[in-house]
Design a protein around this motif. Structure first.
Motif, PDB file in Angstrom:
ATOM      1  N   VAL A 272       0.801  -1.320   0.116  1.00  0.00           N
ATOM      2  CA  VAL A 272       0.039  -0.167   0.105  1.00  0.00           C
ATOM      3  C   VAL A 272       0.874   1.310  -0.081  1.00  0.00           C
ATOM      4  O   VAL A 272       1.796   1.420   0.763  1.00  0.00           O
ATOM      5  CB  VAL A 272      -0.824   0.097   1.269  1.00  0.00           C
ATOM      6  CG1 VAL A 272      -1.732   1.140   1.097  1.00  0.00           C
ATOM      7  CG2 VAL A 272      -1.943  -1.249   1.305  1.00  0.00           C
ATOM      8  N   TYR A 273       0.736   2.069  -0.944  1.00  0.00           N
ATOM      9  CA  TYR A 273       1.214   3.356  -1.023  1.00  0.00           C
ATOM     10  C   TYR A 273       0.260   4.373  -0.996  1.00  0.00           C
ATOM     11  O   TYR A 273      -0.812   4.368  -1.397  1.00  0.00           O
ATOM     12  CB  TYR A 273       2.068   3.530  -2.292  1.00  0.00           C
ATOM     13  CG  TYR A 273       3.289   2.871  -2.624  1.00  0.00           C
ATOM     14  CD1 TYR A 273       4.720   3.431  -2.111  1.00  0.00           C
ATOM     15  CD2 TYR A 273       3.396   1.584  -3.055  1.00  0.00           C
ATOM     16  CE1 TYR A 273       5.602   2.776  -2.065  1.00  0.00           C
ATOM     17  CE2 TYR A 273       4.652   0.831  -3.039  1.00  0.00           C
ATOM     18  CZ  TYR A 273       5.534   1.356  -2.626  1.00  0.00           C
ATOM     19  OH  TYR A 273       7.003   0.607  -2.695  1.00  0.00           O
ATOM     20  N   LEU A 274       0.495   5.476  -0.149  1.00  0.00           N
ATOM     21  CA  LEU A 274      -0.154   6.826  -0.147  1.00  0.00           C
ATOM     22  C   LEU A 274       0.628   7.861  -0.676  1.00  0.00           C
ATOM     23  O   LEU A 274       1.887   7.929  -0.872  1.00  0.00           O
ATOM     24  CB  LEU A 274      -0.393   7.255   1.374  1.00  0.00           C
ATOM     25  CG  LEU A 274      -1.112   6.188   2.175  1.00  0.00           C
ATOM     26  CD1 LEU A 274      -1.469   6.643   3.475  1.00  0.00           C
ATOM     27  CD2 LEU A 274      -2.627   5.748   1.565  1.00  0.00           C
ATOM     28  N   GLY A 275      -0.121   8.812  -1.419  1.00  0.00           N
ATOM     29  CA  GLY A 275       0.388   9.835  -1.844  1.00  0.00           C
ATOM     30  C   GLY A 275       1.001   9.768  -3.262  1.00  0.00           C
ATOM     31  O   GLY A 275       1.779  10.648  -3.836  1.00  0.00           O
TER      32      GLY A 275
ATOM     33  N   TYR B  68       0.676  13.702   6.890  1.00  0.00           N
ATOM     34  CA  TYR B  68       0.089  14.329   5.986  1.00  0.00           C
ATOM     35  C   TYR B  68       1.034  15.517   5.250  1.00  0.00           C
ATOM     36  O   TYR B  68       1.822  16.084   6.051  1.00  0.00           O
ATOM     37  CB  TYR B  68      -1.009  15.020   6.414  1.00  0.00           C
ATOM     38  CG  TYR B  68      -2.251  14.356   7.207  1.00  0.00           C
ATOM     39  CD1 TYR B  68      -2.549  12.874   6.587  1.00  0.00           C
ATOM     40  CD2 TYR B  68      -2.485  14.520   8.387  1.00  0.00           C
ATOM     41  CE1 TYR B  68      -3.658  12.275   7.280  1.00  0.00           C
ATOM     42  CE2 TYR B  68      -3.605  13.530   9.186  1.00  0.00           C
ATOM     43  CZ  TYR B  68      -3.967  12.353   8.531  1.00  0.00           C
ATOM     44  OH  TYR B  68      -4.575  11.668   8.708  1.00  0.00           O
ATOM     45  N   ASN B  69       0.836  15.561   4.079  1.00  0.00           N
ATOM     46  CA  ASN B  69       1.494  16.387   3.328  1.00  0.00           C
ATOM     47  C   ASN B  69       0.488  17.088   1.969  1.00  0.00           C
ATOM     48  O   ASN B  69      -0.531  16.504   1.938  1.00  0.00           O
ATOM     49  CB  ASN B  69       2.798  15.953   2.695  1.00  0.00           C
ATOM     50  CG  ASN B  69       2.569  14.602   1.749  1.00  0.00           C
ATOM     51  OD1 ASN B  69       1.773  14.631   1.045  1.00  0.00           O
ATOM     52  ND2 ASN B  69       3.587  13.660   2.211  1.00  0.00           N
ATOM     53  N   THR B  70       1.051  17.482   0.969  1.00  0.00           N
ATOM     54  CA  THR B  70       0.306  17.962   0.063  1.00  0.00           C
ATOM     55  C   THR B  70      -0.546  17.004  -0.870  1.00  0.00           C
ATOM     56  O   THR B  70      -1.514  17.155  -1.235  1.00  0.00           O
ATOM     57  CB  THR B  70       1.148  18.763  -1.160  1.00  0.00           C
ATOM     58  OG1 THR B  70       1.864  19.935  -0.436  1.00  0.00           O
ATOM     59  CG2 THR B  70       0.433  19.442  -2.388  1.00  0.00           C
ATOM     60  N   PHE B  71       0.071  15.852  -0.798  1.00  0.00           N
ATOM     61  CA  PHE B  71      -0.518  14.674  -1.642  1.00  0.00           C
ATOM     62  C   PHE B  71      -1.198  13.754  -0.866  1.00  0.00           C
ATOM     63  O   PHE B  71      -1.734  12.823  -1.439  1.00  0.00           O
ATOM     64  CB  PHE B  71       0.578  13.952  -2.591  1.00  0.00           C
ATOM     65  CG  PHE B  71       1.211  14.717  -3.816  1.00  0.00           C
ATOM     66  CD1 PHE B  71       0.461  14.949  -4.852  1.00  0.00           C
ATOM     67  CD2 PHE B  71       2.441  15.547  -3.668  1.00  0.00           C
ATOM     68  CE1 PHE B  71       0.714  15.740  -5.906  1.00  0.00           C
ATOM     69  CE2 PHE B  71       2.553  16.308  -4.384  1.00  0.00           C
ATOM     70  CZ  PHE B  71       2.194  16.388  -5.609  1.00  0.00           C
ATOM     71  N   ILE B  72      -1.068  14.045   0.329  1.00  0.00           N
ATOM     72  CA  ILE B  72      -2.134  12.926   1.423  1.00  0.00           C
ATOM     73  C   ILE B  72      -2.619  13.621   2.486  1.00  0.00           C
ATOM     74  O   ILE B  72      -1.914  14.576   3.299  1.00  0.00           O
ATOM     75  CB  ILE B  72      -0.753  12.110   2.188  1.00  0.00           C
ATOM     76  CG1 ILE B  72       0.011  11.325   1.180  1.00  0.00           C
ATOM     77  CG2 ILE B  72      -1.512  11.197   3.229  1.00  0.00           C
ATOM     78  CD1 ILE B  72       1.038  10.370   1.849  1.00  0.00           C
TER      79      ILE B  72
END
Length: 228
Positions: A34-37, A83-87
């Motif tokens: 599983v990858y996020l972002g 959390y960041n811009t894509f997550i």
């Protein structure tokens, strides 16, 4: 293949058929990566992406891959997410589960699935704005929907060739709603892409028909057990 799923802190929501499809496919925690972002699938690695380990995988006990009812699953992550811009997390539906108040509203669906040129996967995600229709309109549009829908699904689509296609299963159907402060909006998860009818000429999704979504709002009680 699930190209997109949505999460509130620590949990990912997706279509059950992404994990179990009849007797041919059944994925487990040990076989899932599983990858996020992720954004550009052509890049081997991306700075803002995160690989996460899973603690639990749960498929709704009513799920039947021959009927597609209860086409919902939850993945519980082992650790907290940065959390960041894509997550970013998504809000779970906390309004009325009735469909009436949101019929005619446009939701957003994003995915890397098949495009209009026949490419099975697109390198970067694409977005579609899709209107929700009444169950009656969906059922009247095509007899097939009598067997493919239930009181725990909803239909949406413009029937103009746009929308989620093969490879977009599990994508979230999200709606921007007032956040209660009167000054802004938040994105809420109302559904996940479940199925579409087949275009016999291309053997892919028929986007001149409605698409069926699992209505996440109808599963609030089941979901709650994974949030404690």
């Amino acid at each position: 293949m699930t190209e997109r799923s949505w999460f509130d802190p620590g949990r990912i929501y997706l279509a059950a058929h992404c994990l179990r499809y009849r007797e041919r496919v059944e994925l487990t925690i040990e076989t899932l990566v599983v990858y996020l972002g992720r954004f550009n699938l052509k890049k081997f690695s991306e700075q803002d992406a995160q690989q996460v380990e899973l603690e639990q995988l749960a498929i709704h006990p009513d799920y039947d891959s021959y009927k597609y009812d209860a086409d919902l699953a939850v993945l519980v992550m082992k650790r907290s997410i940065v959390y960041n811009t894509f997550i970013q997390p998504i809000c779970l539906w906390d309004r009325s589960p009735n469909l009436g108040p949101i019929v005619g509203k446009f939701g957003t669906v994003v995915g890397w699935g098949r495009d209009e040129n026949g490419n099975k996967v697109t390198p970067k995600p694409r977005m579609a704005q899709i209107p929700i229709v009444t169950q009656e309109e969906c059922l009247r549009s095509k007899n097939d929907f009598v067997f493919l829908t239930s009181n725990r699904t909803f239909c949406a689509g413009s029937r103009n060739g746009t929308g989620p296609c093969n490879g977009d299963s599990g994508s979230g159907f999200i709606l921007p709603l007032p956040d209660g402060t009167g000054s802004g909006k938040r994105w809420y998860l109302r559904g996940v892409v479940s199925l579409s009818l087949l275009d016999s000429s291309t053997w892919s999704c028929d986007l001149n028909q409605f698409v069926v979504y699992t209505d996440v709002a109808k599963y609030a009680t089941w979901i709650q057990q994974f949030r404690t």
